[in-house]
Design an enzyme around this catalytic site. Structure first.
Site, PDB file in Angstrom:
ATOM      1  N   GLY A 193      73.335 -11.531-103.807  1.00  0.00           N
ATOM      2  CA  GLY A 193      72.301 -12.071-104.683  1.00  0.00           C
ATOM      3  C   GLY A 193      72.507 -11.462-106.061  1.00  0.00           C
ATOM      4  CG  LEU A 194      72.028 -13.816-109.449  1.00  0.00           C
ATOM      5  CD1 LEU A 194      71.275 -14.750-110.385  1.00  0.00           C
ATOM      6  CD2 LEU A 194      73.477 -13.665-109.886  1.00  0.00           C
ATOM      7  CB  SER A 195      71.385  -7.698-111.386  1.00  0.00           C
ATOM      8  OG  SER A 195      70.824  -6.442-111.686  1.00  0.00           O
ATOM      9  N   GLY A 196      68.770  -7.403-109.191  1.00  0.00           N
ATOM     10  CA  GLY A 196      67.321  -7.418-109.062  1.00  0.00           C
ATOM     11  C   GLY A 196      66.818  -8.279-107.918  1.00  0.00           C
ATOM     12  CB  SER A 254      80.476 -10.102-103.898  1.00  0.00           C
ATOM     13  OG  SER A 254      80.819  -8.763-104.070  1.00  0.00           O
ATOM     14  N   GLY A 306      66.985  -7.645-104.753  1.00  0.00           N
ATOM     15  CA  GLY A 306      66.487  -6.853-103.629  1.00  0.00           C
ATOM     16  C   GLY A 306      67.550  -6.466-102.626  1.00  0.00           C
ATOM     17  CE  LYS A 307      72.934  -7.322-105.189  1.00  0.00           C
ATOM     18  NZ  LYS A 307      72.018  -7.592-106.299  1.00  0.00           N
TER      19      LYS A 307
END
Length: 168
Positions: free
Chosen positions: A11-14, A85, A16-17
């Site tokens: 997922g994108l930055s922020g 990624s 919650g990964k």
């Protein structure tokens, strides 16, 4: 030897990964000792990463994460990898080369990401202070067929997302 499972949280930055990945790690670790957590931001430090954030450098880092995950999973250890990624070719490589691969995509609307802006990246791009930010000025390939897709707009607790991952 049984192979471990790779939980590829993207997922994108922020999105919650890392939060979801840490909780997933703790839940799996409570049941078995063989689990490894690889957060791509922390991995840059461990690997003494000199790579920048261009598309090519991000792709190299994504492949490195994928190969490390495979190596560890081949030894019977579950791996949780939290990484942006956003490359079809890396996800395709994972599916072709990692026996037990689960792709989890945390999709978050851009307006929510901009509001969260934990690292200040989105604000910096908007102010012209930063470039090569995934999802803003860098085009990416979002997962087309993840095993699990969660819209993480703040309505679900991270623990609930982990339950969804473990019940799949």
């Amino acid at each position: 030897m049984n192979k471990g499972t790779v939980y590829w949280i993207t997922g994108l930055s922020g999105a919650g990964k890392t939060t979801v990945g840490k909780i997933l790690y703790e839940r799996i670790r409570a049941k078995k000792p063989n689990v490894f957590f690889l957060d791509s931001d922390a991995g840059r430090i461990v690997f003494n990463d000199k790579c920048g954030y261009s598309r090519e450098e991000r792709l190299d880092g994504a492949y490195r994460n994928a190969r490390v995950c495979k190596m560890i999973a081949d030894q019977g250890i579950d791996v949780i990898c939290s990484t942006i990624s956003m490359f079809d070719e890396v996800r395709d490589w994972n599916r072709a080369n990692i026996e037990n691969y689960k792709e989890i995509y945390l999709e978050v609307p851009m307006e929510v990401l901009i509001k969260r802006d934990q690292k200040g990246l989105y604000t910096k791009v908007q102010n012209g202070e930063c470039k090569d930010v995934a999802g803003m000025d860098m085009k990416l390939a979002f997962p087309k067929a993840p095993d699990i897709k969660v819209v993480n707009d703040g309505t679900l607790a991270p623990e609930k997302i982990v339950e969804m991952i473990l019940s799949d």
